[in-house]
Design a protein around this motif. Structure first.
Motif, PDB file in Angstrom:
ATOM      1  N   VAL A 121      -8.927  -6.542 -22.993  1.00 58.90           N
ATOM      2  CA  VAL A 121      -8.289  -7.724 -23.581  1.00 58.90           C
ATOM      3  C   VAL A 121      -6.767  -7.689 -23.395  1.00 58.90           C
ATOM      4  N   HIS A 122      -6.161  -6.569 -23.722  1.00 58.87           N
ATOM      5  CA  HIS A 122      -4.687  -6.551 -23.745  1.00 58.87           C
ATOM      6  C   HIS A 122      -4.056  -6.085 -22.442  1.00 58.87           C
ATOM      7  N   GLU A 123      -4.827  -5.369 -21.622  1.00 63.77           N
ATOM      8  CA  GLU A 123      -4.222  -4.826 -20.392  1.00 63.77           C
ATOM      9  C   GLU A 123      -4.936  -5.290 -19.134  1.00 63.77           C
ATOM     10  N   ASP A 124      -5.829  -6.261 -19.270  1.00 63.20           N
ATOM     11  CA  ASP A 124      -6.572  -6.792 -18.113  1.00 63.20           C
ATOM     12  C   ASP A 124      -7.288  -5.697 -17.325  1.00 63.20           C
ATOM     13  N   MET A 125      -7.717  -4.658 -18.023  1.00 66.80           N
ATOM     14  CA  MET A 125      -8.420  -3.574 -17.322  1.00 66.80           C
ATOM     15  C   MET A 125      -9.747  -4.097 -16.773  1.00 66.80           C
ATOM     16  N   LYS A 126     -10.035  -3.731 -15.533  1.00 64.57           N
ATOM     17  CA  LYS A 126     -11.276  -4.187 -14.889  1.00 64.57           C
ATOM     18  C   LYS A 126     -12.489  -3.544 -15.577  1.00 64.57           C
ATOM     19  N   PRO A 127     -13.634  -4.226 -15.586  1.00 57.57           N
ATOM     20  CA  PRO A 127     -14.812  -3.712 -16.295  1.00 57.57           C
ATOM     21  C   PRO A 127     -15.234  -2.304 -15.879  1.00 57.57           C
ATOM     22  N   ALA A 128     -15.203  -2.014 -14.573  1.00 55.46           N
ATOM     23  CA  ALA A 128     -15.677  -0.693 -14.125  1.00 55.46           C
ATOM     24  C   ALA A 128     -14.786   0.409 -14.696  1.00 55.46           C
ATOM     25  N   GLU A 129     -13.480   0.158 -14.669  1.00 57.40           N
ATOM     26  CA  GLU A 129     -12.538   1.159 -15.188  1.00 57.40           C
ATOM     27  C   GLU A 129     -12.683   1.300 -16.714  1.00 57.40           C
ATOM     28  N   ALA A 130     -12.871   0.169 -17.362  1.00 60.70           N
ATOM     29  CA  ALA A 130     -13.041   0.188 -18.820  1.00 60.70           C
ATOM     30  C   ALA A 130     -14.323   0.925 -19.190  1.00 60.70           C
ATOM     31  N   TYR A 131     -15.338   0.764 -18.362  1.00 65.70           N
ATOM     32  CA  TYR A 131     -16.601   1.464 -18.640  1.00 65.70           C
ATOM     33  C   TYR A 131     -16.432   2.973 -18.465  1.00 65.70           C
ATOM     34  N   GLU A 132     -15.661   3.329 -17.447  1.00 66.51           N
ATOM     35  CA  GLU A 132     -15.371   4.754 -17.231  1.00 66.51           C
ATOM     36  C   GLU A 132     -14.641   5.327 -18.451  1.00 66.51           C
ATOM     37  N   LEU A 133     -13.683   4.563 -18.934  1.00 66.92           N
ATOM     38  CA  LEU A 133     -12.950   4.987 -20.139  1.00 66.92           C
ATOM     39  C   LEU A 133     -13.912   5.131 -21.319  1.00 66.92           C
ATOM     40  N   TYR A 134     -14.800   4.143 -21.448  1.00 69.24           N
ATOM     41  CA  TYR A 134     -15.817   4.187 -22.518  1.00 69.24           C
ATOM     42  C   TYR A 134     -16.624   5.483 -22.435  1.00 69.24           C
ATOM     43  N   GLU A 135     -17.088   5.800 -21.224  1.00 71.33           N
ATOM     44  CA  GLU A 135     -17.909   7.011 -21.039  1.00 71.33           C
ATOM     45  C   GLU A 135     -17.117   8.271 -21.396  1.00 71.33           C
ATOM     46  N   THR A 136     -15.874   8.318 -20.981  1.00 72.68           N
ATOM     47  CA  THR A 136     -15.031   9.486 -21.269  1.00 72.68           C
ATOM     48  C   THR A 136     -14.855   9.637 -22.781  1.00 72.68           C
ATOM     49  N   LEU A 137     -14.502   8.535 -23.424  1.00 81.19           N
ATOM     50  CA  LEU A 137     -14.263   8.592 -24.882  1.00 81.19           C
ATOM     51  C   LEU A 137     -15.568   8.889 -25.629  1.00 81.19           C
ATOM     52  N   LYS A 138     -16.660   8.361 -25.103  1.00 80.56           N
ATOM     53  CA  LYS A 138     -17.963   8.587 -25.725  1.00 80.56           C
ATOM     54  C   LYS A 138     -18.307  10.083 -25.715  1.00 80.56           C
ATOM     55  N   ASN A 139     -18.031  10.733 -24.599  1.00 79.66           N
ATOM     56  CA  ASN A 139     -18.305  12.171 -24.516  1.00 79.66           C
ATOM     57  C   ASN A 139     -17.414  12.966 -25.462  1.00 79.66           C
ATOM     58  N   GLN A 140     -16.202  12.443 -25.690  1.00 79.49           N
ATOM     59  CA  GLN A 140     -15.307  13.121 -26.647  1.00 79.49           C
ATOM     60  C   GLN A 140     -15.772  12.916 -28.081  1.00 79.49           C
ATOM     61  N   GLU A 141     -16.422  11.751 -28.319  1.00 81.88           N
ATOM     62  CA  GLU A 141     -16.898  11.431 -29.683  1.00 81.88           C
ATOM     63  C   GLU A 141     -18.013  12.371 -30.131  1.00 81.88           C
ATOM     64  N   LYS A 142     -18.748  12.914 -29.134  1.00 78.98           N
ATOM     65  CA  LYS A 142     -19.950  13.714 -29.458  1.00 78.98           C
ATOM     66  C   LYS A 142     -19.615  14.998 -30.206  1.00 78.98           C
TER      67      LYS A 142
END
Ligand code: 5RP
Length: 294
Positions: free
Chosen positions: A273-294
């Motif tokens: 929303v705020h940085e116009d990040m492309k979906p694929a990159e945002a998904y990669e970020l999601y996966e990275t953060l998700k693994n950190q959440e575990k």
């Protein structure tokens, strides 16, 4: 009688010509009063003109829906990642710490449960209570084409009038009945009616065909509704497309709180929303953060 969208001449939406916003960063808000502009600036980041609103008001007609069973345990911690929170006064008073300074978009309509005709809503909050709760905006459903269309439109115009009295903007949510066609023509109609009758912002659904014509023909900011849970990459893609096609933000619920990693999802949505990040990159970020959440 005006024609009901049957003119033979092609419509021109000038989708690629942005609406001018003289003197204030938000579309359609230049002529509003200081208090209203200030409240809108709390909801929408003035640097980007966009917002990540977190919708958790589902209980007002659905009860404790999946993911919202214990708002104190699973939802309050997520609120810190949102730009604004959309919820009922019941949850706000009982469960949200008053020290949380996120702008509140207060659900002000209600009545029927999922067991009844949903368009049969009434206003369900007095403006005085919205003021007591320091609401940054007030909100309700508008059921264009629904059985109680006129009632819900009238609810909206009354809420807009109440909000105008105290400088509180109204967000109209275009609610689509089960049997209605979700196409650009319908959403143009619904969003435009809400804006014409005074809503300062409109929440509506993304559709793959013609979304730009909806944002272009609506003179106030549109925030994209999330809808039912879909795969994370699909939700990020939908948010990305909505933003690129003229939405001023998102108001998402289930695609965040029903995600496997809600904190990660919230942060990925922020980037889109705020940085116009492309979906694929945002998904990669999601996966990275998700693994950190575990
Ligand atoms: C009800 C609403 C809800 O706040 C909202 O749309 C639900 O959010 P989501 O669909 O993203 O779970 O306005 O119509």
């Amino acid at each position: 009688m005006p024609d009901i969208d049957v003119a033979t001449q092609a419509k021109k939406f000038y989708e690629d010509v942005p609406t001018e916003t003289p003197g204030f960063f938000l579309k359609g808000a230049s002529a509003l009063d200081w208090g209203m502009k200030n409240r809108l600036s709390r909801i929408f980041n003035p640097k980007t003109g966009r917002t990540v609103m977190f919708a958790i008001d589902h209980g007002y007609f659905q009860g404790p829906t999946t993911g919202l069973e214990r708002i104190d345990l699973t939802i309050v911690p997520l609120m810190y990642y949102a730009d604004a929170i959309m919820l009922t006064r019941g949850i706000l008073r009982t469960t949200v710490p008053p020290a949380l300074t996120k702008p509140v978009v207060l659900r002000c309509s209600g009545g029927p449960s999922v067991l009844k005709e949903l368009s049969n809503e009434e206003l369900a909050v007095d403006i005085e209570d919205a003021i007591r709760l320091n609401a940054a905006a007030i909100t309700l459903q508008v059921f264009i084409g629904g059985e109680f269309e006129t009632r819900s439109v009238h609810n909206m115009t009354r809420l807009v009038d109440m909000g105008m009295r105290y400088g509180i903007p109204t967000m109209a949510v275009t609610a689509v009945g089960k049997d209605m066609v979700r196409d650009a023509r319908y959403f143009r109609l619904a969003c435009r009616i809400c804006a014409e009758l005074g809503a300062q912002l409109v929440k509506t659904y993304y559709i793959p065909e013609g979304f730009k014509t909806i944002t272009a023909s609506c003179p106030v900011p549109i925030v994209m509704a999330g809808g039912k849970k879909i795969a994370e990459l699909d939700a990020l893609t939908m948010a990305y497309k909505a933003i690129q096609e003229g939405a001023s933000g998102v108001d998402m619920g289930r695609n965040i709180f029903q995600s496997d990693a809600p904190e990660a999802m919230m942060q990925a949505i922020h980037k889109v929303v705020h940085e116009d990040m492309k979906p694929a990159e945002a998904y990669e970020l999601y996966e990275t953060l998700k693994n950190q959440e575990k």
